[in-house]
Design a protein around this motif. Sequence first.
Motif, PDB file in Angstrom:
ATOM      1  N   GLU A  12      41.557  35.678  -9.232  1.00 26.26           N
ATOM      2  CA  GLU A  12      41.280  34.465  -9.993  1.00 26.26           C
ATOM      3  C   GLU A  12      41.693  33.218  -9.222  1.00 26.26           C
ATOM      4  O   GLU A  12      41.154  32.147  -9.423  1.00 26.26           O
ATOM      5  CB  GLU A  12      42.019  34.476 -11.343  1.00 26.26           C
ATOM      6  CG  GLU A  12      41.595  35.597 -12.276  1.00 26.26           C
ATOM      7  CD  GLU A  12      42.256  36.935 -11.956  1.00 26.26           C
ATOM      8  OE1 GLU A  12      43.418  36.954 -11.510  1.00 26.26           O
ATOM      9  OE2 GLU A  12      41.583  37.965 -12.143  1.00 26.26           O
ATOM     10  N   SER A  13      42.666  33.344  -8.354  1.00 24.08           N
ATOM     11  CA  SER A  13      43.228  32.212  -7.619  1.00 24.08           C
ATOM     12  C   SER A  13      42.178  31.556  -6.725  1.00 24.08           C
ATOM     13  O   SER A  13      41.214  32.206  -6.309  1.00 24.08           O
ATOM     14  CB  SER A  13      44.392  32.697  -6.753  1.00 24.08           C
ATOM     15  OG  SER A  13      44.883  31.660  -5.951  1.00 24.08           O
ATOM     16  N   GLN A  14      42.373  30.306  -6.428  1.00 21.50           N
ATOM     17  CA  GLN A  14      41.536  29.621  -5.449  1.00 21.50           C
ATOM     18  C   GLN A  14      42.253  29.475  -4.106  1.00 21.50           C
ATOM     19  O   GLN A  14      41.719  28.868  -3.192  1.00 21.50           O
ATOM     20  CB  GLN A  14      41.121  28.244  -5.984  1.00 21.50           C
ATOM     21  CG  GLN A  14      40.097  28.323  -7.096  1.00 21.50           C
ATOM     22  CD  GLN A  14      38.803  28.997  -6.663  1.00 21.50           C
ATOM     23  OE1 GLN A  14      38.236  28.692  -5.623  1.00 21.50           O
ATOM     24  NE2 GLN A  14      38.332  29.953  -7.462  1.00 21.50           N
ATOM     25  N   ASN A  15      43.452  30.028  -3.992  1.00 22.86           N
ATOM     26  CA  ASN A  15      44.224  29.924  -2.754  1.00 22.86           C
ATOM     27  C   ASN A  15      44.593  31.321  -2.268  1.00 22.86           C
ATOM     28  O   ASN A  15      45.593  31.899  -2.694  1.00 22.86           O
ATOM     29  CB  ASN A  15      45.482  29.078  -2.969  1.00 22.86           C
ATOM     30  CG  ASN A  15      46.205  28.799  -1.671  1.00 22.86           C
ATOM     31  OD1 ASN A  15      46.142  29.571  -0.719  1.00 22.86           O
ATOM     32  ND2 ASN A  15      46.905  27.682  -1.633  1.00 22.86           N
ATOM     33  N   ARG A  23      39.026  28.246   0.211  1.00 22.42           N
ATOM     34  CA  ARG A  23      38.291  28.471  -1.037  1.00 22.42           C
ATOM     35  C   ARG A  23      37.646  29.852  -1.076  1.00 22.42           C
ATOM     36  O   ARG A  23      37.484  30.495  -0.044  1.00 22.42           O
ATOM     37  CB  ARG A  23      37.249  27.387  -1.237  1.00 22.42           C
ATOM     38  CG  ARG A  23      36.082  27.495  -0.278  1.00 22.42           C
ATOM     39  CD  ARG A  23      34.875  26.690  -0.737  1.00 22.42           C
ATOM     40  NE  ARG A  23      33.856  26.645   0.280  1.00 22.42           N
ATOM     41  CZ  ARG A  23      33.038  27.647   0.576  1.00 22.42           C
ATOM     42  NH1 ARG A  23      33.129  28.784  -0.057  1.00 22.42           N
ATOM     43  NH2 ARG A  23      32.138  27.524   1.522  1.00 22.42           N
ATOM     44  N   LYS A  24      37.280  30.253  -2.276  1.00 26.44           N
ATOM     45  CA  LYS A  24      36.584  31.521  -2.463  1.00 26.44           C
ATOM     46  C   LYS A  24      35.215  31.467  -1.782  1.00 26.44           C
ATOM     47  O   LYS A  24      34.576  30.414  -1.769  1.00 26.44           O
ATOM     48  CB  LYS A  24      36.389  31.776  -3.966  1.00 26.44           C
ATOM     49  CG  LYS A  24      37.029  33.022  -4.454  1.00 26.44           C
ATOM     50  CD  LYS A  24      36.819  33.222  -5.935  1.00 26.44           C
ATOM     51  CE  LYS A  24      37.469  34.518  -6.322  1.00 26.44           C
ATOM     52  NZ  LYS A  24      37.452  34.767  -7.733  1.00 26.44           N
ATOM     53  N   TRP A  83      39.296  37.195   1.844  1.00 28.49           N
ATOM     54  CA  TRP A  83      39.343  37.456   0.405  1.00 28.49           C
ATOM     55  C   TRP A  83      39.225  38.951   0.114  1.00 28.49           C
ATOM     56  O   TRP A  83      39.820  39.453  -0.835  1.00 28.49           O
ATOM     57  CB  TRP A  83      38.249  36.665  -0.316  1.00 28.49           C
ATOM     58  CG  TRP A  83      38.629  35.233  -0.483  1.00 28.49           C
ATOM     59  CD1 TRP A  83      38.498  34.231   0.443  1.00 28.49           C
ATOM     60  CD2 TRP A  83      39.247  34.642  -1.623  1.00 28.49           C
ATOM     61  NE1 TRP A  83      38.987  33.059  -0.063  1.00 28.49           N
ATOM     62  CE2 TRP A  83      39.445  33.273  -1.334  1.00 28.49           C
ATOM     63  CE3 TRP A  83      39.632  35.130  -2.872  1.00 28.49           C
ATOM     64  CZ2 TRP A  83      40.026  32.393  -2.244  1.00 28.49           C
ATOM     65  CZ3 TRP A  83      40.201  34.244  -3.772  1.00 28.49           C
ATOM     66  CH2 TRP A  83      40.397  32.901  -3.457  1.00 28.49           C
ATOM     67  N   GLU A 117      38.113  24.987   7.121  1.00 23.20           N
ATOM     68  CA  GLU A 117      37.018  25.409   6.242  1.00 23.20           C
ATOM     69  C   GLU A 117      35.762  25.719   7.055  1.00 23.20           C
ATOM     70  O   GLU A 117      35.029  26.649   6.745  1.00 23.20           O
ATOM     71  CB  GLU A 117      36.732  24.355   5.163  1.00 23.20           C
ATOM     72  CG  GLU A 117      37.752  24.361   4.038  1.00 23.20           C
ATOM     73  CD  GLU A 117      37.811  25.671   3.252  1.00 23.20           C
ATOM     74  OE1 GLU A 117      36.761  26.272   2.954  1.00 23.20           O
ATOM     75  OE2 GLU A 117      38.929  26.108   2.935  1.00 23.20           O
TER      76      GLU A 117
END
Length: 173
Positions: free
Chosen positions: A23-26, A2-3, A153, A132
């Motif tokens: 914009e993606s979450q992956n 996740r972001k 990220w 995570e």
Amino acid sequence: MRKPFENEFPNDKYFSFYIEKLESQNVINVLMEQESLVKKIYKNLSEEQKKYQYAVGKWTPQQILGHLTDTERIFGYRALCIARGEKQSLPGFDENEYMDASHFNEIPFESLLEQYRLVRESSIALFSSFSEDVASRMGKANGHAVSARALVWMIAGHERHHLNILKERYNIG
């Protein structure tokens, strides 16, 4: 993965600027898509395009490719250290000093492209192994608190930034 939350990275223009570009979450999917796009863009460049500067003192597309690889190596190392629980503050780097010492325009282009591919594939394998819990571990890099996830990220957002520059200022992509 996740972001990152806002408390996982410094409140400075670079971190938020790069992370918010996505914009993606992956992020793993983003990294894989970027690898394909970079290879496609760079394989179609002429020799003249690889060495083109849109203004005096600006980097060539070949130099940008080397810079992307250097940055991913550095941010990937930071993410690995933090994911493994490193307590020491990790050093920063000056991208302009690295560029001055790199001589990317003199390195065979195919070698730079292969280095990019190998680094990206290694990064994807490493980051895909982060749970995570591991990704959310906090450490210090360049004097700032940051999570391993935020660095992953950052790699993707930084690359998106440079792909946009190639498109807007070099008419590439």
